[in-house]
Design an enzyme around this catalytic site. Structure first.
Site, short mmCIF file in Angstrom:
data_model
loop_
_atom_site.label_atom_id
_atom_site.label_comp_id
_atom_site.label_asym_id
_atom_site.label_seq_id
_atom_site.Cartn_x
_atom_site.Cartn_y
_atom_site.Cartn_z
N LEU A 35 0.86 -1.18 0.00
CA LEU A 35 0.00 0.00 0.00
C LEU A 35 0.89 1.23 0.00
O LEU A 35 1.71 1.40 0.91
CB LEU A 35 -0.87 -0.03 1.27
CG LEU A 35 -2.21 0.69 1.30
CD1 LEU A 35 -3.15 0.14 0.23
CD2 LEU A 35 -2.83 0.56 2.67
N HIS A 36 0.76 2.09 -1.02
CA HIS A 36 1.62 3.27 -1.04
C HIS A 36 1.05 4.47 -1.78
O HIS A 36 1.55 5.58 -1.64
CB HIS A 36 2.98 2.92 -1.68
CG HIS A 36 2.92 2.81 -3.19
ND1 HIS A 36 2.40 1.71 -3.82
CD2 HIS A 36 3.28 3.68 -4.16
CE1 HIS A 36 2.46 1.90 -5.12
NE2 HIS A 36 2.98 3.08 -5.36
N ARG A 37 0.00 4.29 -2.56
CA ARG A 37 -0.48 5.40 -3.38
C ARG A 37 -1.08 6.50 -2.52
O ARG A 37 -1.83 6.23 -1.59
CB ARG A 37 -1.50 4.92 -4.41
CG ARG A 37 -0.87 4.11 -5.52
CD ARG A 37 -1.80 3.90 -6.69
NE ARG A 37 -1.11 3.16 -7.73
CZ ARG A 37 -0.35 3.71 -8.67
NH1 ARG A 37 -0.19 5.03 -8.69
NH2 ARG A 37 0.25 2.98 -9.58
N ASP B 34 -2.00 -1.70 -4.26
CA ASP B 34 -2.40 -0.58 -5.12
C ASP B 34 -1.30 -0.28 -6.13
O ASP B 34 -1.29 0.78 -6.76
CB ASP B 34 -2.76 0.66 -4.29
CG ASP B 34 -1.64 1.14 -3.37
OD1 ASP B 34 -0.52 0.60 -3.46
OD2 ASP B 34 -1.89 2.04 -2.55
#
Length: 380
Positions: free
Chosen positions: A215-217, A293
């Site tokens: 998860l990073h967006r 993501d």
């Protein structure tokens, strides 16, 4: 003997390295007339992780490091252009090759185009049709100023033709990142060995299923309500099976900033430090499901035939859904959990591998580029 063609190749972030490695190797057979110069803009930079990736991928050290660092989109794009332009003046390259969709991709393409230096874009034509994503702006603009456009899936070619790109400039070559995956896959470790090195031996039992989360967006981690909802869903999922969560620095910072760190104190949710390419590949290869993501992870899980749930409302890589093992899960925790439990119950879809995701995409890029360069020289 004519002067070799000189191509400046640009990388900015770790996913770029996985795409660039096979390209540099493809341009280096003994008979090649192409000289490659590697420029690392430093848009996303971690010295230790960079060293691991360069070593694992057998990449040469960059010829130039711009060390741009972080900043707003406008500041970062402008700073890359400012630092890249003198390199173009110094080298007078035949062409500039960019990959992907980060700010450096657009910045270096713009700097080259304004000096009438041809731009080659690898991974062209991908579209999420969501202009709120900065990457989508970078994709559209880079494609409009590129001279050769190399697409990784059929949708990319269709998108470019619809946007008015002449068909002779488009080459459907396949996915260069999959070249790297297939080359590295035999060296990928088991999940148990990765966890043992991270002092988490025993977190997963012998043969036990686990989920892998990335998860990073900004759309997911910069919004406190959405981040809380997604992490709460993952805590609930950990009641069904262990969840491994390599924490992106941005995500870690946002969890701390919004005081959500307590959600990570869950017995069957293991937060990991950022992983090397091979360790991440090993965890993906053996996972029962992957939640992400990341666009690249959607592609990698498709080739690994591992069920993937994309925590977004769209994807610029529709082949991973239409053909591969990916499904769009969105952001609703109840939907995400229902899809996860369906995978646990029924096994999820394995899909099939899209056309030209066969380990030879970089060779096709090099062949098409060499033919184009030769024809261009003969016309002069």
């Amino acid at each position: 003997m004519s002067r070799p063609y000189r191509i400046v190749c640009v990388v900015a972030a770790r996913p770029n390295l996985m795409k660039m490695a096979p390209l540099l190797h493809a341009f280096q057979p003994p008979e090649s007339q192409v000289e490659t110069i590697l420029v690392h803009t430093g848009q996303h930079y971690d010295a230790d992780m960079d060293a691991q990736f360069f070593g694992a991928l057998n990449l040469p050290a960059p010829d130039f490091r711009l060390e741009v660092g972080s900043g707003s989109h406008a500041v970062q794009t402008a700073e890359v252009m400012r630092r890249f332009e003198p390199i173009l003046d110094q080298l007078t390259p035949t062409a500039v090759l960019v990959v992907g969709d980060v700010n450096s991709t657009l910045a270096c393409a713009l700097a080259a185009a304004k000096k009438n230096i041809p731009v080659l874009h690898v991974e062209a034509g991908l579209r999420s049709f969501d202009r709120s994503m900065p990457e989508e702006i970078n994709r559209v603009l880079t494609d409009q100023i590129s001279d050769l456009l190399f697409t990784s899936e059929a949708s990319g070619t269709s998108n470019l033709l619809r946007e008015g790109i002449p068909p002779q400039r488009i080459h459907f070559v396949g996915n260069v990142m999959i070249d790297t995956l297939l080359q590295q896959l035999p060296q990928a470790p088991t999940a148990a060995s990765v966890l043992r090195r991270m002092h988490l031996a025993g977190f997963i039992g012998e043969g036990e299923a686990y989920a892998l989360l990335t998860l990073h967006r900004p759309a997911n981690v910069d919004d406190p309500l959405r981040l809380r909802a997604l992490m709460t869903a993952m805590v609930k999922l950990s009641g069904d099976l262990p969840v491994l969560f390599p924490l992106h620095p941005r995500t870690r910072n946002m969890l701390k900033h919004y005081d959500l760190g307590g959600l990570l104190d869950t017995p069957r949710l293991a937060c990991l430090a950022p992983l090397s390419y091979l360790d991440m590949l090993g965890l993906m290869k053996h996972a029962c499901m992957v939640l992400t993501d990341s666009g690249g992870v959607q592609e990698e899980t498709t080739v690994l035939r591992v069920p993937c749930l994309t925590l977004r409302d769209n994807t610029e890589r529709p082949a991973t859904v239409n053909e591969g093992s990916n499904a769009i899960a969105g952001h609703d925790p109840s939907v995400i959990l229902a899809l996860c439990r369906d995978i646990l119950r029924y096994g999820g879809k394995s899909g099939r591998i899209p056309q030209y995701w066969d380990g030879h995409a970089a060779e096709r890029v090099a062949a098409a580029t060499s033919t184009w360069l030769q024809a261009r020289r003969e016309r002069r």
